[in-house]
Design an enzyme around this catalytic site. Structure first.
Site, PDB file in Angstrom:
ATOM      1  N   ASP A  52      10.435  -1.089   6.190  1.00 39.54           N
ATOM      2  CA  ASP A  52       9.934  -0.431   4.992  1.00 39.54           C
ATOM      3  C   ASP A  52       8.416  -0.519   4.898  1.00 39.54           C
ATOM      4  O   ASP A  52       7.794  -1.416   5.441  1.00 39.54           O
ATOM      5  CB  ASP A  52      10.563  -1.050   3.742  1.00 39.54           C
ATOM      6  CG  ASP A  52      10.236  -2.531   3.609  1.00 39.54           C
ATOM      7  OD1 ASP A  52      10.263  -3.234   4.635  1.00 39.54           O
ATOM      8  OD2 ASP A  52       9.961  -2.989   2.482  1.00 39.54           O
ATOM      9  N   GLU A  53       7.838   0.428   4.195  1.00 43.84           N
ATOM     10  CA  GLU A  53       6.435   0.413   3.764  1.00 43.84           C
ATOM     11  C   GLU A  53       5.463   0.114   4.903  1.00 43.84           C
ATOM     12  O   GLU A  53       4.478  -0.593   4.723  1.00 43.84           O
ATOM     13  CB  GLU A  53       6.245  -0.601   2.625  1.00 43.84           C
ATOM     14  CG  GLU A  53       7.057  -0.270   1.390  1.00 43.84           C
ATOM     15  CD  GLU A  53       6.951  -1.330   0.309  1.00 43.84           C
ATOM     16  OE1 GLU A  53       6.890  -0.944  -0.879  1.00 43.84           O
ATOM     17  OE2 GLU A  53       6.964  -2.526   0.638  1.00 43.84           O
TER      18      GLU A  53
END
Length: 469
Positions: free
Chosen positions: A343-344
């Site tokens: 993620d991210e």
């Protein structure tokens, strides 16, 4: 005797249940004072999660100092469940219920944990009668789920008006239940702030009470690396010494992690380890700068900003590092899953991100685990044997479905436990939403997104991120 009804169960269960129930019934008639239990309604009991079928009969079971727990003596795991039940009831009520006592002279009522091979997995059935509680299950795991219902039905205080000694009144009737989803998880972020073995065990106890069966441990992030890796010792020697706000950090030795795995397993909970990558990796790069891929000199980080770190996705050393980390953690984790994060990763170029995900998935599989990743991993070229954890982007979830992937439901607007309840909450974040209890509780995973059909839902998970915890 009504104890058997029409259930088809092993002969030894029939004999044991009949003999003990008959013996206790006779003693009750001859010795126990006549006590009329107050009217109760089982269907009104506040059970979480709500069982599939609850039928009350207006009667009640009185649990007192003359009660005991009886289990399938030919099934040692059922005995373990019975001991667990007795321990928790003692903590809750102060009653010391014997388990499979040899001497039943002073016993008038029993809680029976019995095996029924017609029930499967986590399925169980409870029959609560004035003189006995019968818990049927096909497995010890099913029996363990059933005793959580019994624990929730046990009131906080005794009814002191019934006799000269305390009696805990449990509403009578029957419950039939089995889980809607095979994966029912919670996540604990031990990377932003470190939590000790005892802290995690407390979390596991709460999870067990609500019949959850998976604990996802977020073991690494920009702020800290929390698990010992023998082949890369600086990960904890350096990366384990920081946390949000500048605290002392900490980490689990492999022995401590194995202790958590065993403790969870004793409560029929599987540990799902996560090493977040290629982003959220500053602690790893501080420990070993050769891993760093953002072009900057890594320094310890104690803030809460995200998306600035990345591994060097084109360096072979990085993949040897990942292979070693996955190998060591997988050897300690008997469960089927390994979480790769994903993620991210904002400073990782899209092509590099896809290249990275597609290269580490085979590493996870090599060590016998099913990869799980946050929903961004669905942008890579993956097959249906990877699980996408939906937290933010429905378009990513849609991509996962088209690739035949299972989806783990963790929508931040509903399932993130670190979101504030309202604007005056002292702790927590609010970037996703304010989530009061009713909003968190009243939603359906099957209908939350039209892009995620029910048949693609593996289950659901409630993450607890620890920036402010």
């Amino acid at each position: 005797m009504k104890i058997l009804q029409t259930r088809r169960i092993p002969l030894n269960s029939v004999i044991i249940a009949c003999l003990i129930a008959l013996t206790l019934s006779c003693r009750q008639q001859s010795r126990r004072p006549v006590i009329t239990m107050p009217a109760t309604e089982l269907s009104a009991a506040p059970l979480i999660p709500k069982p599939q079928v609850v039928t009350g009969d207006g009667r009640a079971f009185g649990m007192d100092r003359h009660s005991a727990v009886f289990t399938e003596e030919s099934e040692p795991e059922y005995g373990d469940v019975g001991e667990f039940l007795a321990e928790k009831l003692a903590d809750h009520t102060g009653l010391q219920l014997p388990v499979n006592p040899a001497n039943t002279d002073t016993l008038y009522s029993g809680i029976y944990l019995l095996k029924d091979p017609e029930l499967h997995g986590e399925e169980y059935r409870l029959d609560i009668r004035p003189d006995s509680i019968l818990l049927w299950a096909g497995t010890a795991e099913g029996s363990f789920r059933g005793i959580q219902t019994l624990r929730q039905l046990t009131p906080d205080t005794a009814n002191d008006t019934l006799a000269a000694y305390p009696i805990w009144v449990i509403p009578g009737g029957s419950i039939s239940d089995s889980p809607q989803f095979s994966y029912r998880g919670g996540m604990l972020d031990v990377a932003r702030h470190f939590f000790t073995v005892e802290d995690v065990k407390k979390y596991l106890e709460v999870m067990a009470y609500y019949k959850m069966n998976a604990l996802h441990l977020h073991l690494s992030d920009d702020q800290g690396w929390r698990i010992e890796i023998n082949s890369w010792p600086r990960l904890t020697a350096v990366g384990g010494k920081t946390e949000v706000g500048g605290g002392p950090g900490g980490f689990f030795t492999q022995e401590q992690y194995s202790d958590l795995v065993a403790f969870a397993a004793s409560r029929f909970i599987t540990i799902v380890p996560e090493i977040d990558m290629p982003g959220h990796t500053n602690a790893a790069s501080v420990s070993y700068p050769i891993l760093n891929g953002n072009g900057k000199t890594p320094k310890p980080y104690t803030g809460t900003r995200v998306g600035f770190s990345t591994l060097d996705t084109r360096k072979d050393t990085v993949y040897q590092f990942i292979d070693d980390v996955v190998r060591e953690i997988a050897a300690l984790s008997p469960g089927p899953y390994f979480h790769i994060g994903g993620d991210e990763s904002h400073v990782t170029q899209p092509d590099d991100y896809k290249f990275f995900i597609e290269r580490i998935v085979p590493i996870v599989r090599k060590y016998g685990k099913i990869p799980i990743g946050w929903d961004e991993v669905a942008t890579a070229d993956l097959d249906g044997n990877v699980v996408a954890q939906f937290w933010s982007d429905e378009e990513n979830a849609k991509k996962a479905v088209t690739k035949g992937m299972k989806v783990l439901m963790s929508p931040a607007k509903k399932a993130y436990l670190d979101m504030k309840y309202d604007s005056v909450s002292r702790f927590g974040l609010d970037w996703a939403a304010h989530i009061p209890v009713d909003s968190a509780y009243i939603w359906s995973p099957e209908t939350y997104s039209s892009e995620i059909p029910p048949e693609h839902i593996l289950g659901l998970e409630a993450p607890l991120w620890s920036e402010t915890i």
